[in-house]
Each structure stands twice: as structure tokens, then as C-alpha cells.
Design a protein around this motif. Sequence first.
Motif, PDB file in Angstrom:
ATOM      1  N   MET A  32       0.848  -1.188   0.000  1.00 17.12           N
ATOM      2  CA  MET A  32       0.000   0.000   0.000  1.00 17.12           C
ATOM      3  C   MET A  32       0.881   1.234   0.000  1.00 17.12           C
ATOM      4  O   MET A  32       2.017   1.210   0.476  1.00 17.12           O
ATOM      5  N   TYR A  33       0.340   2.332  -0.579  1.00 17.99           N
ATOM      6  CA  TYR A  33       1.095   3.567  -0.760  1.00 17.99           C
ATOM      7  C   TYR A  33       0.261   4.768  -0.307  1.00 17.99           C
ATOM      8  O   TYR A  33      -0.967   4.737  -0.363  1.00 17.99           O
ATOM      9  N   TRP A  34       0.975   5.830   0.049  1.00 19.25           N
ATOM     10  CA  TRP A  34       0.365   7.149   0.161  1.00 19.25           C
ATOM     11  C   TRP A  34       1.082   8.091  -0.799  1.00 19.25           C
ATOM     12  O   TRP A  34       2.323   8.107  -0.847  1.00 19.25           O
ATOM     13  N   TYR A  35       0.286   8.851  -1.551  1.00 15.54           N
ATOM     14  CA  TYR A  35       0.803   9.855  -2.467  1.00 15.54           C
ATOM     15  C   TYR A  35       0.210  11.211  -2.124  1.00 15.54           C
ATOM     16  O   TYR A  35      -0.911  11.300  -1.633  1.00 15.54           O
ATOM     17  N   LYS A  36       0.966  12.260  -2.443  1.00 16.55           N
ATOM     18  CA  LYS A  36       0.474  13.634  -2.318  1.00 16.55           C
ATOM     19  C   LYS A  36       0.447  14.250  -3.707  1.00 16.55           C
ATOM     20  O   LYS A  36       1.439  14.175  -4.437  1.00 16.55           O
ATOM     21  N   GLN A  37      -0.688  14.833  -4.070  1.00 13.52           N
ATOM     22  CA  GLN A  37      -0.789  15.536  -5.351  1.00 13.52           C
ATOM     23  C   GLN A  37      -1.005  17.012  -5.067  1.00 13.52           C
ATOM     24  O   GLN A  37      -2.014  17.415  -4.494  1.00 13.52           O
ATOM     25  N   ASP A  38      -0.032  17.823  -5.490  1.00 16.05           N
ATOM     26  CA  ASP A  38      -0.089  19.250  -5.169  1.00 16.05           C
ATOM     27  C   ASP A  38      -0.915  20.015  -6.203  1.00 16.05           C
ATOM     28  O   ASP A  38      -1.512  19.419  -7.101  1.00 16.05           O
TER      29      ASP A  38
ATOM     30  N   GLN B  34       4.532   1.811 -16.880  1.00 17.18           N
ATOM     31  CA  GLN B  34       3.075   1.784 -16.864  1.00 17.18           C
ATOM     32  C   GLN B  34       2.515   3.134 -17.315  1.00 17.18           C
ATOM     33  O   GLN B  34       3.161   4.168 -17.158  1.00 17.18           O
ATOM     34  N   TRP B  35       1.307   3.085 -17.827  1.00 16.30           N
ATOM     35  CA  TRP B  35       0.555   4.301 -18.152  1.00 16.30           C
ATOM     36  C   TRP B  35      -0.780   4.282 -17.406  1.00 16.30           C
ATOM     37  O   TRP B  35      -1.442   3.244 -17.327  1.00 16.30           O
ATOM     38  N   TYR B  36      -1.117   5.472 -16.881  1.00 15.39           N
ATOM     39  CA  TYR B  36      -2.354   5.654 -16.140  1.00 15.39           C
ATOM     40  C   TYR B  36      -3.117   6.836 -16.715  1.00 15.39           C
ATOM     41  O   TYR B  36      -2.533   7.750 -17.296  1.00 15.39           O
ATOM     42  N   ARG B  37      -4.428   6.830 -16.472  1.00 12.28           N
ATOM     43  CA  ARG B  37      -5.291   7.941 -16.832  1.00 12.28           C
ATOM     44  C   ARG B  37      -5.866   8.524 -15.553  1.00 12.28           C
ATOM     45  O   ARG B  37      -6.281   7.774 -14.648  1.00 12.28           O
ATOM     46  N   GLN B  38      -5.887   9.862 -15.465  1.00  7.70           N
ATOM     47  CA  GLN B  38      -6.506  10.508 -14.312  1.00  7.70           C
ATOM     48  C   GLN B  38      -7.515  11.548 -14.775  1.00  7.70           C
ATOM     49  O   GLN B  38      -7.173  12.457 -15.525  1.00  7.70           O
ATOM     50  N   ASP B  39      -8.736  11.397 -14.324  1.00  6.73           N
ATOM     51  CA  ASP B  39      -9.786  12.379 -14.586  1.00  6.73           C
ATOM     52  C   ASP B  39      -9.876  13.333 -13.403  1.00  6.73           C
ATOM     53  O   ASP B  39      -9.524  12.966 -12.267  1.00  6.73           O
ATOM     54  N   PRO B  40     -10.378  14.563 -13.630  1.00  8.59           N
ATOM     55  CA  PRO B  40     -10.452  15.547 -12.538  1.00  8.59           C
ATOM     56  C   PRO B  40     -11.225  15.011 -11.343  1.00  8.59           C
ATOM     57  O   PRO B  40     -12.291  14.417 -11.488  1.00  8.59           O
ATOM     58  N   GLY B  41     -10.656  15.178 -10.150  1.00  8.05           N
ATOM     59  CA  GLY B  41     -11.332  14.770  -8.933  1.00  8.05           C
ATOM     60  C   GLY B  41     -11.301  13.281  -8.658  1.00  8.05           C
ATOM     61  O   GLY B  41     -11.991  12.809  -7.753  1.00  8.05           O
ATOM     62  N   PRO B  94       9.142  -0.430  -9.687  1.00 10.75           N
ATOM     63  CA  PRO B  94       8.144  -1.291  -9.040  1.00 10.75           C
ATOM     64  C   PRO B  94       8.060  -1.089  -7.538  1.00 10.75           C
ATOM     65  O   PRO B  94       7.027  -1.323  -6.940  1.00 10.75           O
ATOM     66  N   ASP B  95       9.131  -0.654  -6.889  1.00 10.38           N
ATOM     67  CA  ASP B  95       9.080  -0.490  -5.432  1.00 10.38           C
ATOM     68  C   ASP B  95       8.372   0.794  -5.029  1.00 10.38           C
ATOM     69  O   ASP B  95       7.641   0.824  -4.060  1.00 10.38           O
ATOM     70  N   LYS B  96       8.609   1.861  -5.799  1.00  8.55           N
ATOM     71  CA  LYS B  96       8.067   3.147  -5.396  1.00  8.55           C
ATOM     72  C   LYS B  96       6.910   3.606  -6.266  1.00  8.55           C
ATOM     73  O   LYS B  96       6.158   4.472  -5.873  1.00  8.55           O
ATOM     74  N   LEU B  97       6.785   3.049  -7.454  1.00 11.40           N
ATOM     75  CA  LEU B  97       5.786   3.504  -8.425  1.00 11.40           C
ATOM     76  C   LEU B  97       5.850   5.023  -8.559  1.00 11.40           C
ATOM     77  O   LEU B  97       4.956   5.763  -8.129  1.00 11.40           O
TER      78      LEU B  97
END
Lengths: 112, 109
Positions: A32-38, B34-41, B94-97
Amino acid sequence: DTAVSQTPKYLVTQMGNDKSIKCEQNLGHDTMYWYKQDSKKFLKIMFSYNNKELIINETVPNRFSPKSPDKAHLNLHINSLELGDSAVYFCASSTIGGTEAFFGQGTRLTVV
Amino acid sequence: SQKIEQNSEALNIQEGKTATLTCNYTNYSPAYLQWYRQDPGRGPVFLLLIRENEKEKRKERLKVTFDTTLKQSLFHITASQPADSATYLCALDPDKLIFGTGTRLQVFP
């Protein structure tokens, strides 16, 4: 069923307060991870846990303390909140060695 | 120092065209990207993973290439649609993504 869930979705609090964000995953993942998006939308890793053990701590102030009571939960406690802590915080999980990661919906923290 | 850069902060294209997004990295030797998609919110959503021994990967209208010599991945969306408008993120380690800076794609009708 929600795979990764965070609560609360929104959190508004005053400077100096202590707050917690909870995260739970029902995917059976070990990591599991925690990320911060500024405000510039950059997604920066804060912590990574593997089977309840801290793996990564990315130069985060020690006011931030993650706690993993079991491998399905990773909570984030923040002490003495500062204005600069305002951001969206995302929890995520993946299998060991991380391929596809699943993210929660985020917690928007606003410190006033 | 290690870096992952997506060289366009924003990309605007017309519906039906092919969108091409770039991810460059330095001081990494990733086993996969890897590729990801992010939509607002919303949180990022996984799209595709490509391994170091794969040159190309496809999924419906998406295509990813991976050049470990150039340290670059290209992400293509063919026959783009307004619904493809979102921010696209590359990620590795892979460890930190670790994520790239993201490219905001806008597809106009």
C-alpha cells in the motif's frame, strides 16, 4: 464493491491541528502507498508499506506518520498541520513488486 | 538524479486524430513502465504496462512503445474521442511507483 476506499473525501482544518486519513483495500494486496498531489497536479510518493512494514519513506516531514494495523489498512496521521500540507492525498495498493496499482478517490485536505 | 518527464504539459487535438504522448526517464533501468489515466477529482486508473523486453503493446485504441536505449515510452491513442480527454501519467520503479509529470490531453469535437 470499492477496491480502495479513503475517508474522508474532504477535510478542512485549521493550522496546528492533528488529523487522520483512513485507507482500506479489499483486493488482498500486500503493498500500500500514500501519495500527495499538489496544486500543479504532480503525484509524489510519500510512503510505501509491504505487509504492514514500512518500505519507503520519501523525505516526508516526521509530522506525517503512517500506521498499518493490518495489510488491508494504511492510515495517515498528520500532526501540527501547516498551510503547505494542503493537497489531495491518494492511497493506493498493488501486489508485491507492484504491477497495476489501484487508487482511492483521494482526500482533499485544506488547511486554513 | 532520477527523473521522469512527460514533455508536454498539455496537448490539444481534434477528434479522430491520433494523440501521441511522450515519457522520458533518466537514471532508471526499469523492468517495465506503466501508463495511467486521471480524470479531474479522481485517482489514477491503470491503462497499460509494457515490459523492457517488449517493443510495443496494444489495447483497443491504445498503443504503447518502450525504447530502453532512448529511455523513452510513447503512448498513442488512435481515433481519439472527446471522452479521451484526461491527464495521462507514465510510471515506473516497481518499489516506489514513481509517476511522471503528466500530460493533459484535450480532444476537441
